[in-house]
Design a protein around this motif. Sequence first.
Motif, PDB file in Angstrom:
ATOM      1  N   MET A   1       8.222  58.384  29.415  1.00  0.00           N
ATOM      2  CA  MET A   1       8.229  58.530  27.979  1.00  0.00           C
ATOM      3  C   MET A   1       6.793  58.373  27.482  1.00  0.00           C
ATOM      4  N   LYS A   2       6.254  59.414  26.925  1.00  0.00           N
ATOM      5  CA  LYS A   2       4.887  59.408  26.413  1.00  0.00           C
ATOM      6  C   LYS A   2       4.872  58.841  24.993  1.00  0.00           C
ATOM      7  N   THR A   3       3.890  58.005  24.690  1.00  0.00           N
ATOM      8  CA  THR A   3       3.806  57.428  23.347  1.00  0.00           C
ATOM      9  C   THR A   3       3.325  58.481  22.355  1.00  0.00           C
ATOM     10  N   ASN A   4       3.902  58.457  21.170  1.00  0.00           N
ATOM     11  CA  ASN A   4       3.486  59.378  20.120  1.00  0.00           C
ATOM     12  C   ASN A   4       3.396  58.687  18.757  1.00  0.00           C
ATOM     13  N   VAL A   5       3.402  57.366  18.749  1.00  0.00           N
ATOM     14  CA  VAL A   5       3.293  56.592  17.511  1.00  0.00           C
ATOM     15  C   VAL A   5       2.003  55.783  17.581  1.00  0.00           C
ATOM     16  N   GLY A   6       1.099  56.019  16.642  1.00  0.00           N
ATOM     17  CA  GLY A   6      -0.196  55.351  16.622  1.00  0.00           C
ATOM     18  C   GLY A   6      -0.142  53.945  16.060  1.00  0.00           C
ATOM     19  N   SER A   7      -1.287  53.305  15.984  1.00  0.00           N
ATOM     20  CA  SER A   7      -1.385  51.901  15.595  1.00  0.00           C
ATOM     21  C   SER A   7      -0.908  51.624  14.173  1.00  0.00           C
ATOM     22  N   ILE A   8      -1.433  52.357  13.210  1.00  0.00           N
ATOM     23  CA  ILE A   8      -1.047  52.134  11.810  1.00  0.00           C
ATOM     24  C   ILE A   8       0.413  52.505  11.600  1.00  0.00           C
ATOM     25  N   ASP A   9       0.834  53.620  12.172  1.00  0.00           N
ATOM     26  CA  ASP A   9       2.227  54.058  12.091  1.00  0.00           C
ATOM     27  C   ASP A   9       3.143  52.997  12.694  1.00  0.00           C
ATOM     28  N   ARG A  10       2.724  52.419  13.790  1.00  0.00           N
ATOM     29  CA  ARG A  10       3.509  51.392  14.475  1.00  0.00           C
ATOM     30  C   ARG A  10       3.680  50.158  13.600  1.00  0.00           C
ATOM     31  N   PHE A  45       8.620  50.454  20.729  1.00  0.00           N
ATOM     32  CA  PHE A  45       8.481  51.287  21.922  1.00  0.00           C
ATOM     33  C   PHE A  45       7.395  52.360  21.804  1.00  0.00           C
ATOM     34  N   ARG A  46       6.812  52.493  20.606  1.00  0.00           N
ATOM     35  CA  ARG A  46       5.735  53.469  20.349  1.00  0.00           C
ATOM     36  C   ARG A  46       6.145  54.902  20.658  1.00  0.00           C
ATOM     37  N   PHE A  47       7.417  55.207  20.468  1.00  0.00           N
ATOM     38  CA  PHE A  47       7.930  56.548  20.730  1.00  0.00           C
ATOM     39  C   PHE A  47       8.939  56.911  19.646  1.00  0.00           C
ATOM     40  N   CYS A  48       8.746  58.071  19.034  1.00  0.00           N
ATOM     41  CA  CYS A  48       9.666  58.559  18.013  1.00  0.00           C
ATOM     42  C   CYS A  48      10.212  59.919  18.465  1.00  0.00           C
ATOM     43  N   PRO A  49      11.494  60.014  18.784  1.00  0.00           N
ATOM     44  CA  PRO A  49      12.052  61.275  19.255  1.00  0.00           C
ATOM     45  C   PRO A  49      12.047  62.373  18.186  1.00  0.00           C
ATOM     46  N   THR A  58       0.762  60.587  16.255  1.00  0.00           N
ATOM     47  CA  THR A  58      -0.166  59.810  15.433  1.00  0.00           C
ATOM     48  C   THR A  58      -1.071  58.914  16.279  1.00  0.00           C
ATOM     49  N   CYS A  59      -0.980  59.045  17.603  1.00  0.00           N
ATOM     50  CA  CYS A  59      -1.865  58.301  18.498  1.00  0.00           C
ATOM     51  C   CYS A  59      -3.251  58.925  18.462  1.00  0.00           C
ATOM     52  N   SER A  60      -4.258  58.081  18.703  1.00  0.00           N
ATOM     53  CA  SER A  60      -5.619  58.611  18.762  1.00  0.00           C
ATOM     54  C   SER A  60      -5.786  59.421  20.040  1.00  0.00           C
ATOM     55  N   VAL A  61      -6.685  60.365  19.989  1.00  0.00           N
ATOM     56  CA  VAL A  61      -6.935  61.242  21.129  1.00  0.00           C
ATOM     57  C   VAL A  61      -7.785  60.498  22.154  1.00  0.00           C
ATOM     58  N   LYS A  62      -7.327  60.480  23.397  1.00  0.00           N
ATOM     59  CA  LYS A  62      -8.084  59.824  24.467  1.00  0.00           C
ATOM     60  C   LYS A  62      -9.008  60.841  25.106  1.00  0.00           C
ATOM     61  N   LYS A  63     -10.240  60.400  25.392  1.00  0.00           N
ATOM     62  CA  LYS A  63     -11.214  61.319  26.010  1.00  0.00           C
ATOM     63  C   LYS A  63     -11.285  61.100  27.504  1.00  0.00           C
TER      64      LYS A  63
END
Length: 63
Positions: A1-10, A45-49, A58-63
């Motif tokens: 399960m990949k996270t798709n909820v960022g810090s502020i959203d969380r 869980f930092r995941f919103c279906p 809403t997660c930040s982009v990782k480089k």
Amino acid sequence: MKTNVGSIDRIVRIVAGAALIAASLLDLIGPWGWIGVIPLATGIFRFCPVYLPFGFNTCSVKK
């Protein structure tokens, strides 16, 4: 399960969910406050279906 909820959203989801549940427990809004379990769980869980079909992330982009 990949996270798709960022810090502020969380943080917003956890606070809103907990507030709804607390209001329900205090009989301020009735049993509908238990709907707060959904934003609380998605924040923990930092995941919103619901984000998946729309491609939101809403997660930040990782480089």
